[in-house]
Design an enzyme around this catalytic site. Structure first.
Site, mmCIF file in Angstrom:
data_model
loop_
_atom_site.group_PDB
_atom_site.id
_atom_site.type_symbol
_atom_site.label_atom_id
_atom_site.label_comp_id
_atom_site.label_asym_id
_atom_site.label_seq_id
_atom_site.Cartn_x
_atom_site.Cartn_y
_atom_site.Cartn_z
ATOM 1 N N LEU A 53 0.859 -1.423 0.057
ATOM 2 C CA LEU A 53 -0.256 -0.117 0.127
ATOM 3 C C LEU A 53 0.818 1.340 0.046
ATOM 4 C CD1 LEU A 53 -2.772 -1.163 2.819
ATOM 5 C CD2 LEU A 53 -2.667 -1.801 0.321
ATOM 6 N N TYR A 103 2.382 10.550 -12.004
ATOM 7 C CA TYR A 103 1.724 9.830 -10.789
ATOM 8 C C TYR A 103 1.079 8.465 -11.344
ATOM 9 C CZ TYR A 103 -1.350 7.897 -7.173
ATOM 10 O OH TYR A 103 -1.868 7.080 -6.300
ATOM 11 N N LYS A 107 2.426 4.378 -11.250
ATOM 12 C CA LYS A 107 1.730 3.306 -10.575
ATOM 13 C C LYS A 107 1.409 2.131 -11.727
ATOM 14 C CE LYS A 107 0.055 4.348 -6.589
ATOM 15 N NZ LYS A 107 0.534 3.506 -5.502
ATOM 16 N N ASN A 132 -11.166 7.629 -5.687
ATOM 17 C CA ASN A 132 -10.992 8.493 -4.272
ATOM 18 C C ASN A 132 -11.426 7.697 -3.346
ATOM 19 O OD1 ASN A 132 -11.616 10.289 -2.214
ATOM 20 N ND2 ASN A 132 -10.966 11.889 -3.750
ATOM 21 N N HIS A 278 -41.953 12.613 39.262
ATOM 22 C CA HIS A 278 -41.590 12.435 40.667
ATOM 23 C C HIS A 278 -42.895 11.510 41.210
ATOM 24 C CE1 HIS A 278 -38.837 15.565 40.338
ATOM 25 N NE2 HIS A 278 -39.708 16.274 40.254
ATOM 26 N N PRO A 279 -42.503 10.674 42.131
ATOM 27 C CA PRO A 279 -43.650 9.792 42.989
ATOM 28 C C PRO A 279 -44.911 10.443 42.992
ATOM 29 C CG PRO A 279 -41.449 9.644 44.054
ATOM 30 C CD PRO A 279 -41.071 10.897 43.158
ATOM 31 N N GLY A 280 -46.097 9.765 42.465
ATOM 32 C CA GLY A 280 -47.211 10.372 42.625
ATOM 33 C C GLY A 280 -47.456 11.095 41.481
#
Length: 368
Positions: A53, A103, A107, A132, A278-280
């Protein structure tokens, strides 16, 4: 199995080395630009497979193309021939091999060197002419406009687009690594190879998609990031997030009953919230004509009450956080939820649509 990876500290190399180690059956021999010739030769003498690579694509001097792409490849294959080894090679080439530029030419020359090595030794080879490639750990302002766009947009830096309509071919680095692993598993034919998942888009479209990610933290509306190009771009975009921005605040609405927070909204699949009681305390006491909600008690104990607004049929059920259970609201049934425990009730909520203040579809109605 010993796997030699050249360019192991490069973009694709880093991702591949992580993927190989996740398999827990490979010994990875990493080669960098700083690796000495003697170490490289030692690795070549024992490697069972090579991912080549390493390469040059942004040199300070044009001569580096030949040195880093063509000559390095020739050194590797000639060394293997001298060692009388026919080690399979995967080579990271470029779609530019058909273009008349230094390039692409370097390659192409490297490809030919590998093909000659295969003809001489009988070794298998796999050449990928990548378009890409994008994904995490790709360096911005280097060889991927996607990396540059992601980094700049996330950090509030202006991006430059010369031709928004220019078509681009993209492959995601995770898909690249998966293709590499399939070769190791004997699932791919040698020769010229392609990553099976390839995205065709335009520079402008990619920029627009990435730009939408920036606003999602403020609006809480996520894009469709679960599949395809959007999924891959979103992961890439997030990878440039600095640690100090790993979290963000969301609005919290508190009253004597408890707290209500919206967490995430989607364009076509509703939104996620949570609330406490909350409770209740009783919450809800309303009905919907169309909207559906799904409740999940995370902590505490609650009673849900339902009443059909037409027939007055009633139903109730108790749930608690120790036994996860989804409770659904049904159109045409009023509903409420009451904390019947001694601790604060915490409930997760999904609604199939984003709350619309102009058309809330939420009509108050007390229950029995």
């Amino acid at each position: 199995m010993k796997i030699l990876v050249t360019g192991a500290n490069g973009f694709i190399g880093k991702n591949l080395c992580v993927a190989l180690r996740e398999q827990e059956k490979y010994e990875v021999l990493e080669v960098y630009s700083e690796t000495s010739e003697s170490v490289l030769l030692e690795y070549l003498s024992v490697a069972d497979f090579i991912f080549h690579l390493a390469g040059i694509n942004r040199p300070k001097d044009i001569s580096e193309f030949k040195e880093g792409n063509e000559n390095l490849t020739k050194f590797i294959v000639k060394a293997l021939e001298k060692l009388d080894r026919k080690v399979p090679i995967v080579f990271s080439s470029s779609a530019q091999v058909n273009k008349a530029n230094p390039y692409g030419e370097s390659k192409l020359a490297a490809e030919k060197a590998i093909e000659m090595y295969a003809d001489t030794t009988g070794a298998l080879y796999y050449i990928f002419r990548f378009p890409n490639v994008f994904g995490k750990w790709c360096k911005p302002n280097y060889n991927s406009f996607v990396a540059t766009f992601c980094n700049n947009i996330l950090n509030g830096i202006e991006i430059s687009i010369h031709d928004a309509s220019a078509k681009v071919r993209l492959v995601y680095v995770d898909d690249v690594c998966e293709s590499f692993l399939e070769i190791l598993d004997g699932k791919s034919k040698p020769g010229l190879c392609k990553v099976p998942i390839e995205f065709i888009s335009t520079v402008g479209e990619v920029a627009n998609i990435i730009s939408t990610f920036k606003s999602s933290r403020g609006t809480l509306i996520t894009e469709r990031v679960g599949d395809g190009l959007e999924r891959a771009l979103y992961a890439t975009y997030l990878s440039y997030t600095p640690p100090e921005e790993f979290s963000y605040k969301i609005p919290s609405h508190e009253d004597p009953r408890g707290v209500f927070c919206e967490m995430l909204k989607t364009k076509d699949s509703g939104q996620f919230s949570f609330f406490t009681a909350h409770p209740g305390i009783t919450r809800g006491e309303h009905y919907h004509h169309t909207k559906n909600e799904k409740f999940l008690v995370i902590r505490g104990k609650a009673v849900f009450k339902f009443e059909n607004i037409s027939t007055l049929e009633r139903h109730e059920l108790e749930v608690n956080g120790l036994n996860p259970e989804i409770v659904e609201t049904i159109p045409g049934w009023s509903h409420s939820i009451t904390n019947i425990g001694d601790e604060e009730l915490i409930v997760m909520l999904w609604a199939n649509e984003i709350f619309d203040h102009q058309r809330p579809d939420t009509i108050s109605r007390e229950l029995f």
